[in-house]
Structure formats: C-alpha cells, structure tokens
Design a protein around this motif. Structure first.
Motif, PDB file in Angstrom:
ATOM      1  N   LYS A  97       0.592  -1.122  -0.589  1.00 48.70           N
ATOM      2  CA  LYS A  97      -0.147  -0.188  -0.122  1.00 48.70           C
ATOM      3  C   LYS A  97       0.362   1.111   0.228  1.00 48.70           C
ATOM      4  O   LYS A  97       1.363   1.421   0.215  1.00 48.70           O
ATOM      5  N   GLY A  98       0.361   2.100  -0.552  1.00 49.10           N
ATOM      6  CA  GLY A  98       1.537   3.876  -0.688  1.00 49.10           C
ATOM      7  C   GLY A  98       1.948   3.680  -2.229  1.00 49.10           C
ATOM      8  O   GLY A  98       2.973   4.223  -2.364  1.00 49.10           O
ATOM      9  N   SER A  99       1.637   2.638  -3.274  1.00 49.97           N
ATOM     10  CA  SER A  99       2.738   2.387  -4.180  1.00 49.97           C
ATOM     11  C   SER A  99       2.133   1.293  -4.575  1.00 49.97           C
ATOM     12  O   SER A  99       0.656   1.286  -4.773  1.00 49.97           O
ATOM     13  N   TYR A 100       2.568   1.517  -6.518  1.00 47.78           N
ATOM     14  CA  TYR A 100       1.254   0.755  -7.544  1.00 47.78           C
ATOM     15  C   TYR A 100       3.007   0.684  -8.670  1.00 47.78           C
ATOM     16  O   TYR A 100       3.889   0.781  -8.982  1.00 47.78           O
ATOM     17  N   SER A 144      -2.694  11.948  -4.532  1.00 48.04           N
ATOM     18  CA  SER A 144      -3.647  10.142  -4.471  1.00 48.04           C
ATOM     19  C   SER A 144      -3.012   9.505  -3.637  1.00 48.04           C
ATOM     20  O   SER A 144      -1.898   9.444  -2.773  1.00 48.04           O
ATOM     21  N   ALA A 145      -3.623   8.556  -3.889  1.00 52.76           N
ATOM     22  CA  ALA A 145      -3.210   7.360  -3.095  1.00 52.76           C
ATOM     23  C   ALA A 145      -3.604   5.177  -3.784  1.00 52.76           C
ATOM     24  O   ALA A 145      -3.951   5.669  -4.902  1.00 52.76           O
ATOM     25  N   CYS A 146      -2.980   4.573  -3.306  1.00 51.78           N
ATOM     26  CA  CYS A 146      -3.074   3.874  -3.870  1.00 51.78           C
ATOM     27  C   CYS A 146      -2.972   2.851  -2.699  1.00 51.78           C
ATOM     28  O   CYS A 146      -2.416   2.489  -2.242  1.00 51.78           O
ATOM     29  N   ALA A 147      -3.697   1.492  -2.750  1.00 54.60           N
ATOM     30  CA  ALA A 147      -4.175   0.412  -2.840  1.00 54.60           C
ATOM     31  C   ALA A 147      -2.813  -0.469  -2.710  1.00 54.60           C
ATOM     32  O   ALA A 147      -2.323  -0.461  -3.839  1.00 54.60           O
ATOM     33  N   THR A 148      -2.774  -1.413  -1.753  1.00 48.12           N
ATOM     34  CA  THR A 148      -2.213  -2.777  -2.137  1.00 48.12           C
ATOM     35  C   THR A 148      -2.366  -3.612  -3.257  1.00 48.12           C
ATOM     36  O   THR A 148      -3.264  -3.724  -3.484  1.00 48.12           O
ATOM     37  N   GLY A 149      -1.344  -4.033  -3.700  1.00 46.95           N
ATOM     38  CA  GLY A 149      -1.595  -3.989  -5.358  1.00 46.95           C
ATOM     39  C   GLY A 149      -2.034  -3.616  -6.342  1.00 46.95           C
ATOM     40  O   GLY A 149      -2.749  -3.962  -7.327  1.00 46.95           O
ATOM     41  N   SER A 150      -2.040  -1.731  -6.121  1.00 52.25           N
ATOM     42  CA  SER A 150      -2.193  -0.891  -7.229  1.00 52.25           C
ATOM     43  C   SER A 150      -1.243  -0.845  -8.217  1.00 52.25           C
ATOM     44  O   SER A 150      -0.246  -0.940  -8.356  1.00 52.25           O
ATOM     45  N   THR A 151      -2.546  -1.319  -9.839  1.00 54.51           N
ATOM     46  CA  THR A 151      -1.010  -1.091 -10.601  1.00 54.51           C
ATOM     47  C   THR A 151      -1.489   0.512 -11.810  1.00 54.51           C
ATOM     48  O   THR A 151      -0.798   0.750 -12.178  1.00 54.51           O
ATOM     49  N   ASP A 152      -2.459   1.432 -10.406  1.00 59.06           N
ATOM     50  CA  ASP A 152      -2.024   3.042 -10.758  1.00 59.06           C
ATOM     51  C   ASP A 152      -2.470   4.241  -9.565  1.00 59.06           C
ATOM     52  O   ASP A 152      -2.761   3.082  -8.826  1.00 59.06           O
ATOM     53  N   HIS A 153      -2.099   4.818  -9.733  1.00 64.37           N
ATOM     54  CA  HIS A 153      -2.281   5.936  -8.355  1.00 64.37           C
ATOM     55  C   HIS A 153      -3.735   6.328  -8.877  1.00 64.37           C
ATOM     56  O   HIS A 153      -4.099   6.353  -9.711  1.00 64.37           O
ATOM     57  N   THR A 158      -0.551  15.073   1.147  1.00 63.89           N
ATOM     58  CA  THR A 158       0.668  16.249   1.109  1.00 63.89           C
ATOM     59  C   THR A 158       1.782  15.564   0.822  1.00 63.89           C
ATOM     60  O   THR A 158       2.497  16.616   0.339  1.00 63.89           O
ATOM     61  N   SER A 159       1.910  13.541   0.809  1.00 66.29           N
ATOM     62  CA  SER A 159       2.974  13.583   0.486  1.00 66.29           C
ATOM     63  C   SER A 159       3.417  12.505  -0.784  1.00 66.29           C
ATOM     64  O   SER A 159       2.371  12.047  -1.124  1.00 66.29           O
ATOM     65  N   ASP A 160       4.900  11.857  -0.826  1.00 66.80           N
ATOM     66  CA  ASP A 160       3.971  10.599  -1.546  1.00 66.80           C
ATOM     67  C   ASP A 160       3.929   9.022  -0.631  1.00 66.80           C
ATOM     68  O   ASP A 160       4.272   9.291   0.068  1.00 66.80           O
ATOM     69  N   GLY A 161       3.274   8.195  -1.624  1.00 64.51           N
ATOM     70  CA  GLY A 161       3.163   6.970  -0.477  1.00 64.51           C
ATOM     71  C   GLY A 161       2.109   7.326  -0.264  1.00 64.51           C
ATOM     72  O   GLY A 161       2.546   6.217   1.375  1.00 64.51           O
ATOM     73  N   ALA A 162       0.960   7.971   0.305  1.00 62.25           N
ATOM     74  CA  ALA A 162      -0.004   7.525   1.008  1.00 62.25           C
ATOM     75  C   ALA A 162      -0.530   6.691   0.059  1.00 62.25           C
ATOM     76  O   ALA A 162      -1.456   6.184  -0.267  1.00 62.25           O
ATOM     77  N   SER A 163      -0.952   5.796   1.260  1.00 57.76           N
ATOM     78  CA  SER A 163      -2.434   4.181   1.133  1.00 57.76           C
ATOM     79  C   SER A 163      -4.037   4.867   0.891  1.00 57.76           C
ATOM     80  O   SER A 163      -4.390   4.355   0.425  1.00 57.76           O
ATOM     81  N   GLU A 164      -4.424   6.084   1.470  1.00 52.90           N
ATOM     82  CA  GLU A 164      -4.961   6.603   2.097  1.00 52.90           C
ATOM     83  C   GLU A 164      -5.715   8.568   1.493  1.00 52.90           C
ATOM     84  O   GLU A 164      -4.652   8.799   2.153  1.00 52.90           O
ATOM     85  N   CYS A 165      -5.787   8.773   0.931  1.00 51.75           N
ATOM     86  CA  CYS A 165      -6.142  10.017   1.050  1.00 51.75           C
ATOM     87  C   CYS A 165      -7.124  10.712   2.218  1.00 51.75           C
ATOM     88  O   CYS A 165      -7.866  10.603   3.131  1.00 51.75           O
ATOM     89  N   THR A 166      -6.987  11.879   3.135  1.00 50.09           N
ATOM     90  CA  THR A 166      -7.611  12.254   3.677  1.00 50.09           C
ATOM     91  C   THR A 166      -8.252  13.495   3.709  1.00 50.09           C
ATOM     92  O   THR A 166      -7.810  14.259   2.827  1.00 50.09           O
ATOM     93  N   GLN A 167      -9.141  13.424   4.744  1.00 50.75           N
ATOM     94  CA  GLN A 167     -10.647  14.771   4.402  1.00 50.75           C
ATOM     95  C   GLN A 167      -9.467  16.368   4.857  1.00 50.75           C
ATOM     96  O   GLN A 167      -9.153  16.560   5.585  1.00 50.75           O
TER      97      GLN A 167
END
Length: 205
Positions: free
Chosen positions: A16-19, A38-47, A57-66
């Motif tokens: 998670k946090g990568s793709y 952007s955000a990347c869940a586990t096993g993402s093929t794209d962000h 706010t930074s690279d490597g996020a697995s979720e976006c924050t409200q």
C-alpha cells in the motif's frame, strides 16, 4: 501491481502506498511510490487521484485524508486544502463552501459550521452568504434578530431613520402609505387631527 522475488511461488502485491503497471518486477522497491495528491491501495496498478474534499500531502499515501472542518477542496488530485472564506462555512471533508444561512453573517475565515455564523442584529437584515449585516433602510424595520429581510412599515406608520427596530405613528395632519420614510401632509383643501392615516383620502375634505 505485483512483484516476484527470486524463488517466488506466487506473485506478491505492491505494498500500500505504491503501485506498478509494469511486469517482471523483482522486489517491492521496484514498485513506484504513490505521488502526492493521490493514494494507492495494496496491489495497485495505478495511482488514484484524491477526490474533491480530500488530499494527500506527500508521496507514498495509501489513503487520502479529508479536509479538516473550516477548509475545503473542490478539485481532485490535490495536496492541500483551501481556507473557507467569509460568509461561508466548511464541514469536515468539504468539496465546496456552504453559505451562512439567511439571517446570519460572518466576515471570519475557516468557520467549521453554520452555528459559528453570527445572527443578524435587530434593525438589520442578512441575505444568504452575507459577510456583514445591512441596516434597514428608511421606511423599513427589523424588530428581532436573525432576519433575512427588513419589513416595510405598515400604512399609517413611517420611519425616517435607517437601522430601525420599529416604525413611528403618522401624526395628525399627515398620512403615511406603506413603506413610508416620511410623513406626507394632507393635501390642500383637506385636514385631519387623527393619527395613523394610511393615505390621502383618509384626510377630511
């Protein structure tokens, strides 16, 4: 969205946090860090760009924050939220500013709810989304707080000042139509010693 280390018996998903949309990746570090906004869940093929009302706010996020209450963001793929402007409030995760309700106002920024808008004072009115209260014009009044419009003085009454909470009785020898900002004298050839006359025809010939 997967990588295969040496001797792998199965594909392993990018963390998670990568793709990755590439094949034949040898290890987890070969996956690409999810870019800010952007955000990347586990096993993402794209962000996935952050939706309106959310950020990363930074690279490597697995979720976006409200966006926090008092801030908002109407665009997708963003790294920061915007301050809520005067005359508006913004709830948690707001994708748009919401106007202060009619009968209230605010010139402050970053309001978190409509309860923080200020009630319109007596003698004034506030339209939806107002940044300040507006004094009632002559001929009108507001008898209580939280008014969205000033009321016209009834026939037989007048108000020559602005910001009034009530109207004045029309005096003898005069008449006052609805919304009068001044007393009007009975026309020549007529008279009246009565108060609160609503029109010229109420004067006595």
């Amino acid at each position: 969205g997967n990588y295969c280390p040496e001797g792998a018996s199965a594909e392993l998903p990018c963390e998670k946090g990568s793709y990755s949309d590439g094949a034949n990746l040898p290890n987890a570090s070969s996956c690409t860090a999810c870019p800010a906004g952007s955000a990347c869940a586990t096993g993402s093929t794209d962000h996935a760009p952050c939706a309106a009302g959310t950020i990363s706010t930074s690279d490597g996020a697995s979720e976006c924050t409200q966006c926090p209450a008092g801030e908002w963001q109407d665009a997708t793929g963003q790294t920061e939220c915007k301050d809520c402007s005067g005359g508006s409030y913004c709830l948690l995760g707001a994708a748009a500013e919401l106007p202060c309700p009619a009968g209230s106002y605010s010139n402050a920024a970053k309001l978190e709810s409509d309860a923080q808008c200020t009630g319109c004072p007596v003698g004034s009115a506030c339209a939806t989304g107002s940044t300040d209260h507006v004094l009632c014009a002559p001929g009108t009044f507001a008898a209580s707080v939280n008014q969205s419009e000033c009321a016209r003085c009834a026939a037989g009454f007048f108000q020559d000042a602005s910001g009034a909470s009530e109207c004045k009785d029309c005096s003898g020898g005069n008449y006052c139509p609805e919304g009068a900002s001044a007393e009007l004298p009975c026309e020549k050839g007529s008279y009246s010693d009565s108060a609160k006359l609503p029109n010229a025809s109420s004067c006595t010939a």
